[in-house]
Every structure is written in structure tokens, then in C-alpha cells.
Design a protein around this motif. Structure first.
Motif, PDB file in Angstrom:
ATOM      1  N   GLU A 164       0.820  -1.208   0.000  1.00 44.06           N
ATOM      2  CA  GLU A 164       0.000   0.000   0.000  1.00 44.06           C
ATOM      3  C   GLU A 164       0.859   1.265   0.000  1.00 44.06           C
ATOM      4  O   GLU A 164       0.534   2.239  -0.682  1.00 44.06           O
ATOM      5  N   HIS A 195      -0.712 -11.519 -13.427  1.00 48.53           N
ATOM      6  CA  HIS A 195      -1.630 -10.796 -12.548  1.00 48.53           C
ATOM      7  C   HIS A 195      -1.727  -9.303 -12.856  1.00 48.53           C
ATOM      8  O   HIS A 195      -2.500  -8.595 -12.226  1.00 48.53           O
ATOM      9  N   TYR A 196      -0.921  -8.830 -13.827  1.00 51.08           N
ATOM     10  CA  TYR A 196      -0.920  -7.393 -14.105  1.00 51.08           C
ATOM     11  C   TYR A 196      -0.921  -7.158 -15.607  1.00 51.08           C
ATOM     12  O   TYR A 196      -0.055  -7.676 -16.321  1.00 51.08           O
ATOM     13  N   HIS A 249       1.756 -10.080  -4.787  1.00 54.19           N
ATOM     14  CA  HIS A 249       0.709  -9.277  -4.144  1.00 54.19           C
ATOM     15  C   HIS A 249       0.694  -7.852  -4.695  1.00 54.19           C
ATOM     16  O   HIS A 249      -0.375  -7.299  -4.979  1.00 54.19           O
ATOM     17  N   GLN A 269      -3.047  -4.123 -10.447  1.00 55.99           N
ATOM     18  CA  GLN A 269      -4.142  -4.422 -11.364  1.00 55.99           C
ATOM     19  C   GLN A 269      -5.476  -3.982 -10.763  1.00 55.99           C
ATOM     20  O   GLN A 269      -6.298  -3.347 -11.427  1.00 55.99           O
ATOM     21  N   ARG A 270      -5.686  -4.325  -9.495  1.00 60.07           N
ATOM     22  CA  ARG A 270      -6.953  -4.005  -8.827  1.00 60.07           C
ATOM     23  C   ARG A 270      -7.180  -2.504  -8.741  1.00 60.07           C
ATOM     24  O   ARG A 270      -8.311  -2.021  -8.887  1.00 60.07           O
ATOM     25  N   GLN A 271      -6.092  -1.750  -8.519  1.00 62.29           N
ATOM     26  CA  GLN A 271      -6.211  -0.309  -8.349  1.00 62.29           C
ATOM     27  C   GLN A 271      -6.106   0.464  -9.666  1.00 62.29           C
ATOM     28  O   GLN A 271      -6.091   1.696  -9.668  1.00 62.29           O
ATOM     29  N   GLY A 272      -6.002  -0.240 -10.771  1.00 63.65           N
ATOM     30  CA  GLY A 272      -6.049   0.409 -12.074  1.00 63.65           C
ATOM     31  C   GLY A 272      -4.750   1.045 -12.544  1.00 63.65           C
ATOM     32  O   GLY A 272      -4.761   1.931 -13.406  1.00 63.65           O
ATOM     33  N   LYS A 313      -0.861  -7.836  -8.150  1.00 58.49           N
ATOM     34  CA  LYS A 313      -2.321  -7.968  -8.060  1.00 58.49           C
ATOM     35  C   LYS A 313      -2.966  -6.655  -7.634  1.00 58.49           C
ATOM     36  O   LYS A 313      -4.025  -6.266  -8.160  1.00 58.49           O
ATOM     37  N   GLU A 314      -2.339  -5.977  -6.685  1.00 53.54           N
ATOM     38  CA  GLU A 314      -2.868  -4.703  -6.208  1.00 53.54           C
ATOM     39  C   GLU A 314      -2.783  -3.625  -7.283  1.00 53.54           C
ATOM     40  O   GLU A 314      -3.678  -2.787  -7.409  1.00 53.54           O
ATOM     41  N   ARG A 328      -2.501 -18.271  -0.361  1.00 55.59           N
ATOM     42  CA  ARG A 328      -1.673 -17.091  -0.634  1.00 55.59           C
ATOM     43  C   ARG A 328      -0.244 -17.315  -0.153  1.00 55.59           C
ATOM     44  O   ARG A 328       0.716 -17.012  -0.866  1.00 55.59           O
TER      45      ARG A 328
END
Length: 456
Positions: free
Chosen positions: A19, A81-82, A48, A54-57, A51-52, A448
Motif C-alpha cells: 500500500e 496478474h498485471y 501481491h 491491477q486491482r487499483q487500475g 495484483k494490487e 496465498r
């Protein structure tokens, strides 16, 4: 290297949560995110982060590097994942070329496309190898377990924990394994032969001389402090778990250590190992024991690194980190010898030189959580609790169960004369579900932490 080529680099340090990396990337409007991994927990953390992103654009490129990473790991575990560009950088010297290609309006598309095609081929080859690997069911693998045999366990000279904080760095120098030191500097070859290598010999000798000069300064100037905590506990195995007892009455369980078993089909006569196999079964009537350790030579390193950074002396900073890591491994080797010959005393007459120690010619093993024989990093929390390791050594665990200072080693001691290191390898869904049940965690959480070992 990037800074020397006019790139602005925002260094967030080590053990940084995903983060914080992504938040900083947004605030600073960066062009590329770079992740470097020197220890195995960082491999899963990189997945991780991808993946984040990708999830956060995110759409900016992701560069991957570091001693524990590889092109195969990047292609198989991270890139899928990205959707943005993900590129493995083999070494620091190539970082500039990769960054230039990723930021070039003319070169980027072709570079990214060729990289993706290359990684797709790597994944296909990997998939083919996995398809050929035949697996046992978990029950069948347990039927083919290692036979503990007739070994008579030796009782350690004390039970509980002991702190050792008067260790001389000068003593540890004799226990250094130099081969990984050269690998840190991306030099292929084993010590001492690398010093005479026709290709890198001259550079290796120069590096070795610089290392020994700094090593003398570290020892004489007491730049670093060595600390260790060890402990011994009554133990017994129950299937793939190791049960630790509160005391010698063995009437009260203190902790349960969960381990994984090899599931790949072996040649006849070769067992499917699990670390619990090396501890006396609970119904054997034998009183066995397990040891634990946490050691570090990283206390004091931050002050010296800050001094080098103020002087813009990157070479000395990298050298100090590399030597601190070697001293930590040397301390782990030294303490294991002390344990075998004295504290546990199951090999009191052992006489091995440093080469024999490096080649693990001794009785017993010291596997570390997160490494091939016990790949689940979360088990490290139990080890730290048993030893009260943070209070006694100063070593802290991050959210991803990496140790800080990084120049630290922790693990378990097994005394069985036939105990050996092995790779758990790939596990199937039946073992994942069984492991999650035994640990009392959700299957998704277990998946995970064990992502790199899932066969299904």
C-alpha cells in the motif's frame, strides 16, 4: 545505477508494504515501479503488489529484480496478474536499458510485446513440466513417509531458552561461506576457485580484498553486534505436525508446528519427506526434542549505512550489507556447531573444518521457515514467540514475516542422524485443504502463503 544515468529514484527502503509503494507511486506520479527482492518472502509480496496494481487500475510498467527473483518466477507468478508491462531485470547494469525501452515512445510497444511473447513461452514450458509431474494423494504420500527408526534421542543440557550476546565477530570470520558473497555481486563461480577464474578472477580478487579490508574495520571498530537466542523444547510428531510440550511431563501442549509433505511420486525406496518425520512419533514412547534459534549481526548497521549514504558511497553501503549477511549466516553456522557439540551435545566428538561445515557434513539440520523444507513463512511467528526473539535479539518480523534487520537467520534444530534438507515441491489441493484445517485458517489464506508451491 539509474541515478547515475539521470533518473530520479524514490527509494522507499526495505520491507515496504504494498500500500505504501502504490500510494507513493500515485502521489509522486512516477513512471515506473521497481521491486527488488533479496529474501524469499519478497517473492510472494511481489505477486501481491502486481495484483494490487491491477486491482487499483495502474498502467505504468513494473520492473522486477533482486537475488531471489528470476525470469521464470516473473513470467509464471507475477506477469499474469498485471496487464501493464512487467519486466524482469537480470542485474543492475541492465536496469537503465530496460527503463529506457519502457519510457521510449518509439521502442516501448515492440519491447513490451516481445517480452510478453517470451514470458508466454516460459509459462508454456513450465506448464509442460508440471503436467509431467505425477503426484501422490496426501494419504499415499503419508504412507510413504520416512521411517524414524531406532534412534535414541539425546536430551539437551537445558530446556527453555538462552540468550548469547557476547559473541566475537572475529570468531565468526572463520565461519564465513564466501561463495554466496560473490553471487550477491552477480559473479558466477565458487570460492576459492573464482579468485583464479579466467573471466572474472581479477575482478573477484579486487572485490575479495576490499571485503577483507572492510571486514577488519567491522571487527576492530565494532560496527556490528552479534546476538543469538536458542531454545530446546520437549517434542513429538503426530502425522505432519510437531507438538511442543510445556515441560518434561509432556502432559500439556505448548505449541503445534505445522509442516508440509512431499507429494511427488518417487523412485521405489525413496520416501516422501516431511520435517515431522525427524521427530519421534507421539506413540513411540521415545522422549525427543526440537531446537529453535534466531541470530543477527545486523544490530548497528543502520548508523553506518546512513554515514555511507551521506557520503554518497554506494559501494561501501552495498559491501557492508553483503558482509553483514555473510556474518549472520556464519553466526548461524557457529551456533549450530555449539548446539551440536555442547548445548544439545548429540555430536560432542564432532571435528569438522569450515569446508565440511559449508558442505553440511555434520549430524542434524537447521531448516528455516520460508525455505524449501518448510515454505510457510507464517510459522516463523511461533518460533519468535517461543524464543521471545524480538525482545532478546532485536530482530523484528514484518507483515510479510521477513526479518529486520535483514542480516538475520532463524529456524529449527533437528538432531536425528538421518535428518536432511529437502524441497517440499508442489502440493495438491488435498494437502492445501488439510494444512488449512490443521492451522485453523481459511483455505484462501493458506493458498496465498503457499502460492509458489501449489500444483493445482
Amino acid at each position: 545505477v539509474l541515478q547515475c544515468n539521470n533518473y530520479e529514484v524514490i527509494d522507499l527502503g526495505v520491507m515496504v508494504p504494498a500500500e505504501k509503494i502504490l500510494q507513493t507511486a500515485r502521489l509522486e506520479n512516477v513512471d515506473i515501479i521497481g521491486l527488488s527482492g533479496l529474501i524469499t518472502p519478497s517473492l510472494d509480496e511481489m505477486v501481491h503488489v502486481a495484483k494490487e496494481m491491477q486491482r487499483q487500475g495502474f498502467t505504468i510498467p513494473l520492473m522486477i529484480g533482486g537475488a531471489t527473483t528470476s525470469r521464470a518466477h516473473t513470467a509464471v507468478k507475477i506477469e499474469p496478474h498485471y496487464e501493464g508491462a512487467t519486466v524482469y531485470v537480470t542485474d543492475a547494469s541492465r536496469g537503465v536499458g530496460v527503463a529506457s525501452n519502457l519510457l521510449s515512445a518509439e521502442l516501448k510497444d515492440e519491447f513490451v510485446q516481445s517480452t510478453r511473447e517470451e514470458y508466454a513461452e516460459v509459462r508454456e514450458r513450465h506448464k509442460g513440466r508440471e503436467a509431467k509431474t505425477k503426484q501422490h494423494t496426501l494419504d499415499a504420500a503419508r504412507q510413504n513417509k520416512f521411517n524414524w527408526g531406532r534412534y535414541e534421542p539425546v536430551k539437551p543440557k537445558f530446556l527453555g531458552t538462552k540468550v548469547i550476546d557476547d559473541i566475537s565477530l572475529g570468531v565468526l570470520v572463520e565461519y564465513i561461506d564466501w561463495t554466496p558473497f560473490f553471487q550477491t555481486w552477480e559473479m558466477a563461480g565458487s570460492y576459492p576457485n573464482i579468485l583464479k577464474d579466467k573471466v572474472v578472477g581479477e575482478e573477484a580478487r579486487t572485490l575479495f580484498d576490499d571485503a577483507n579490508r572492510m571486514l577488519k574495520e567491522i571487527v576492530n571498530g565494532q560496527w556490528l553486534t552479534a546476538r543469538a537466542t536458542i531454545g530446546f523444547f520437549p517434542a513429538a510428531s503426530e502425522d505432519d505436525d510437531v507438538i511442543l510440550f510445556a515441560d518434561e511431563t509432556r502432559s500439556q501442549k505448548r505449541e503445534t508446528l505445522h509442516h508440509l509433505r512431499q507429494q511427488n511420486m518417487k523412485a521405489p525406496g525413496r520416501p516422501n519427506y516431511c520435517l515431522s518425520d525427524f521427530i519421534a512419533p507421539i506413540d513411540s514412547g521415545k522422549h525427543d526434542y526440537i531446537g529453535a534459534f534466531a541470530v543477527t549481526t545486523g544490530i548497528g548497521i543502520d548508523a553506518k549505512l546512513e554515514e555511507f549514504e551521506r557520503d554518497h558511497d554506494d559501494y561501501s553501503a552495498i559491501m557492508l550489507k553483503a558482509l553483514a549477511d555473510r556474518l549472520a549466516e556464519a553466526l548461524a553456522e557457529y551456533m549450530h556447531q555449539v548446539v551440536r557439540k555442547d548445548c544439545w551435545g548429540y555430536a560432542e566428538d564432532e571435528k569438522h573444518d569450515n569446508n565440511q561445515l559449508i558442505n553440511e557434513a555434520y549430524q542434524g539440520i537447521r531448516p528455516a521457515p520460508g525455505y524449501p523444507a518448510c515454505p510457510d513463512h507464517t510459522e516463523k511467528a511461533k518460533l519468535f514467540e517461543l524464543l521471545n526473539a524480538t525482545a532478546t535479539t532485536g530482530i523484528e518480523l514484518t507483515e510479510s514475516f521477513a526479518m529486520y534487520p535483514a542480516s538475520a537467520v532463524s529456524g529449527w534444530y533437528f538432531s536425528h542422524p538421518e535428518s536432511q534438507y529437502f524441497n517440499v515441491g508442489k502440493i495438491d489441493k488435498d494437502q492445501l485443504q488439510d494444512y488449512a484445517r490443521r492451522k485453523g485458517i481459511a483455505e484462501e489464506v493458506a493458498a496465498r502463503w503457499l502460492a509458489a508451491h501449489l500444483h493445482h
